[in-house]
Motif scaffolding. Structure first.
Motif, PDB file in Angstrom:
ATOM      1  N   LEU A  30       0.829  -1.204   0.000  1.00 39.03           N
ATOM      2  CA  LEU A  30       0.000   0.000   0.000  1.00 39.03           C
ATOM      3  C   LEU A  30       0.865   1.256   0.000  1.00 39.03           C
ATOM      4  O   LEU A  30       0.623   2.213  -0.752  1.00 39.03           O
ATOM      5  N   ARG A  38       2.920   1.617  -3.351  1.00 38.25           N
ATOM      6  CA  ARG A  38       2.085   2.011  -4.487  1.00 38.25           C
ATOM      7  C   ARG A  38       2.036   3.530  -4.631  1.00 38.25           C
ATOM      8  O   ARG A  38       2.157   4.072  -5.732  1.00 38.25           O
ATOM      9  N   GLY A  39       1.871   4.236  -3.523  1.00 38.40           N
ATOM     10  CA  GLY A  39       1.846   5.694  -3.581  1.00 38.40           C
ATOM     11  C   GLY A  39       3.230   6.301  -3.690  1.00 38.40           C
ATOM     12  O   GLY A  39       3.461   7.232  -4.480  1.00 38.40           O
ATOM     13  N   VAL A  83      -4.269   7.540  -4.374  1.00 37.13           N
ATOM     14  CA  VAL A  83      -3.889   6.431  -3.491  1.00 37.13           C
ATOM     15  C   VAL A  83      -3.794   6.919  -2.047  1.00 37.13           C
ATOM     16  O   VAL A  83      -4.298   6.272  -1.120  1.00 37.13           O
ATOM     17  N   CYS A 103      -1.006   9.322  -7.511  1.00 36.05           N
ATOM     18  CA  CYS A 103      -0.400   9.220  -6.177  1.00 36.05           C
ATOM     19  C   CYS A 103      -1.324   9.835  -5.122  1.00 36.05           C
ATOM     20  O   CYS A 103      -1.561   9.244  -4.061  1.00 36.05           O
ATOM     21  N   ASP A 159      -6.638   5.244   0.154  1.00 36.30           N
ATOM     22  CA  ASP A 159      -6.119   3.995   0.718  1.00 36.30           C
ATOM     23  C   ASP A 159      -5.293   4.170   1.982  1.00 36.30           C
ATOM     24  O   ASP A 159      -5.019   3.183   2.668  1.00 36.30           O
TER      25      ASP A 159
END
Length: 458
Positions: free
Chosen positions: A48, A51-52, A221, A218, A225
């Motif tokens: 998680l 990903r960003g 996310v 970005c 998230d």
């Protein structure tokens, strides 16, 4: 130069693949804390975050290959472009304290969102030909760079420890994985930027526009998230005064800070100079940028091999070698950039050797910093290191601006050559600082790798 650049990227990528395969074969598996590789909750949390964070790094790298070219495309003189670079460096210094303070006021997640907004605005200013708007863009870039180096790490560490209660020993595994992706992202960003700017003929502004949706992704996310958090409550590592006292009370730390300031300020000057040295000879700048990043990746892989149980070279020796290699690079550039007799292929080779040196330098100096600077004070001490670093880079670019202005505002080959000479002198000074560090700590076990753990201390 076109053929040279494409041949160089093929050779360098093949070299990196060969070094990676060799490193995997010769180095023992890295020891990992128990359950770090098998805990599904931790793996989900790590994915998680990456990903960003990797989207943010990708957007940052996209802006590297064509920044100088864009300013030249807008018909600015080299002296004016130097001022734009100085504004960016000065903004990094001025916004560094703000970047450490904002997560306490806004919250860490909100600060990461602010990074996405600020960097998107920075990219959009590149659409303007107005010099003042571009200066504002450089200021936003300085703020964004400061936030990128602090806010994301602050969010991750806080959530890792306080929200999920994972062991602190697992934190390095995430940033090691991010670092391993970083070189690949840099190489890929150069290739994509080259495709947009030159193959598709969209111009040097295209990579900056592509960075905007990447930053938007970005931000999405982060917004959707990364959950929510309370503002404030962030523990500061140590006060600035305590960190400065740590720096001044230990000569090893002072010498290491001097090495970092000298070497990395020269890298900032190199970032400004490589494009005007090579661009008149027509190479694809995105491919050249990828070559430089691949050379840096090769240096990192060579460090990994050299410190493995097979060879067991000490980081201090590799740090000395990186300084010598950087000095030799600038010595080559003094001759390859002689006014009226430019030798672009020799200049490209020198730039590649400099990036190879930087690939050796960063893991070596990181190891030594981890050994001589207390963990609880490291962030503050490194912040003090960055002050002379940016100051030296600004002074170097201002000196180049003065030489170019003195020629009537045009281009100055002799000014560039003199700057490379100054960089060579700074590399010699950095080498003397490294020698002094290891003369001082000749029997200091903190400065050495011990036993079979060599490859695991990167």
């Amino acid at each position: 130069m076109l053929v040279t650049a494409y041949l160089a990227i093929v050779v360098l990528l093949a070299l990196c693949v060969g070094l990676e395969l060799t490193a995997r074969r010769l180095t023992a598996p890295q020891p990992t804390p128990s359950a770090v590789g098998t805990n599904p909750a931790f793996r989900r949390f790590q994915t998680l975050f990456l990903r960003g964070y990797l989207l943010a790094l990708w957007a940052d790298w996209l802006q590297g290959p064509y920044l100088y070219k864009l300013y030249r495309h807008y018909s600015f003189l080299e002296s004016q472009i130097a001022i734009l670079y100085v504004v960016g460096l000065a903004s990094c210094v001025l916004f560094a304290p703000v970047a450490g303070w904002l997560p306490q006021v806004l919250g860490r997640r909100q600060t990461c969102l602010l990074f996405c907004v600020a960097y998107s605005a920075c990219c959009l200013t590149k659409l303007s030909r107005d010099y003042f708007v571009l200066i504002v863009g450089r200021m936003l870039g300085g703020l964004s760079t400061s936030l990128l180096s602090t806010a994301f790490e602050a969010w991750y560490v806080h959530r890792h420890v306080n929200a999920h209660d994972f062991p602190k020993e697992w934190i390095p595994s995430t940033f090691t994985k991010a670092a391993s992706w970083n070189h690949g992202l840099a190489v890929g960003a150069g290739l994509v930027a080259n495709m947009l700017a030159e193959w598709l003929h969209l111009g040097p502004v295209a990579p900056f526009l592509l960075a905007v949706p990447c930053l938007g992704a970005c931000g999405w996310v982060v917004l959707t998230d990364w959950g929510t958090e309370e503002k404030g409550g962030q523990e500061r590592d140590k006060t600035c005064q305590e960190c400065l006292r740590c720096l001044l009370s230990d000569r090893r730390v002072m010498l290491l800070g001097g090495v970092q300031a000298l070497f990395e300020s020269v890298l900032y000057i190199f970032v400004f100079l490589w494009t005007p040295v090579l661009d008149p000879h027509g190479p694809p700048l995105g491919i050249v940028f990828s070559c430089l990043m691949a050379a840096s990746m090769a240096g990192s892989l060579l460090y990994r091999l050299a410190t493995s149980t097979r060879y067991r070279l000490q980081p201090g020796h590799l740090l000395c070698f990186s300084m010598l290699l950087a000095f030799f690079s600038f010595f080559m550039l003094i001759f390859s950039t002689a006014p009226g007799q430019p030798r672009p292929r020799e200049s490209l080779l020198a730039f590649l050797l400099l990036e190879l040196a930087s690939g050796l330098y960063f893991p070596a100096v990181s190891f030594l910093q981890g050994r001589v600077i207390p963990e609880e004070k490291r962030a503050g001490v490194l912040a003090w290191f960055r002050l002379p670093l940016h100051l030296l880079a600004c002074l170097g670019l201002l000196a180049l601006h003065g030489e170019v202005s003195g020629t009537g505002g045009g281009e100055s080959g002799s000014g560039t050559r003199n700057m490379f000479g100054g960089c060579a002198v700074m590399m010699l000074a950095a080498l003397l600082a490294v020698v002094s560090l290891f003369t001082l700590g000749r029997n200091d076990v903190d400065l050495r790798l011990e036993g079979p753990k060599g490859e695991g201390e990167i």
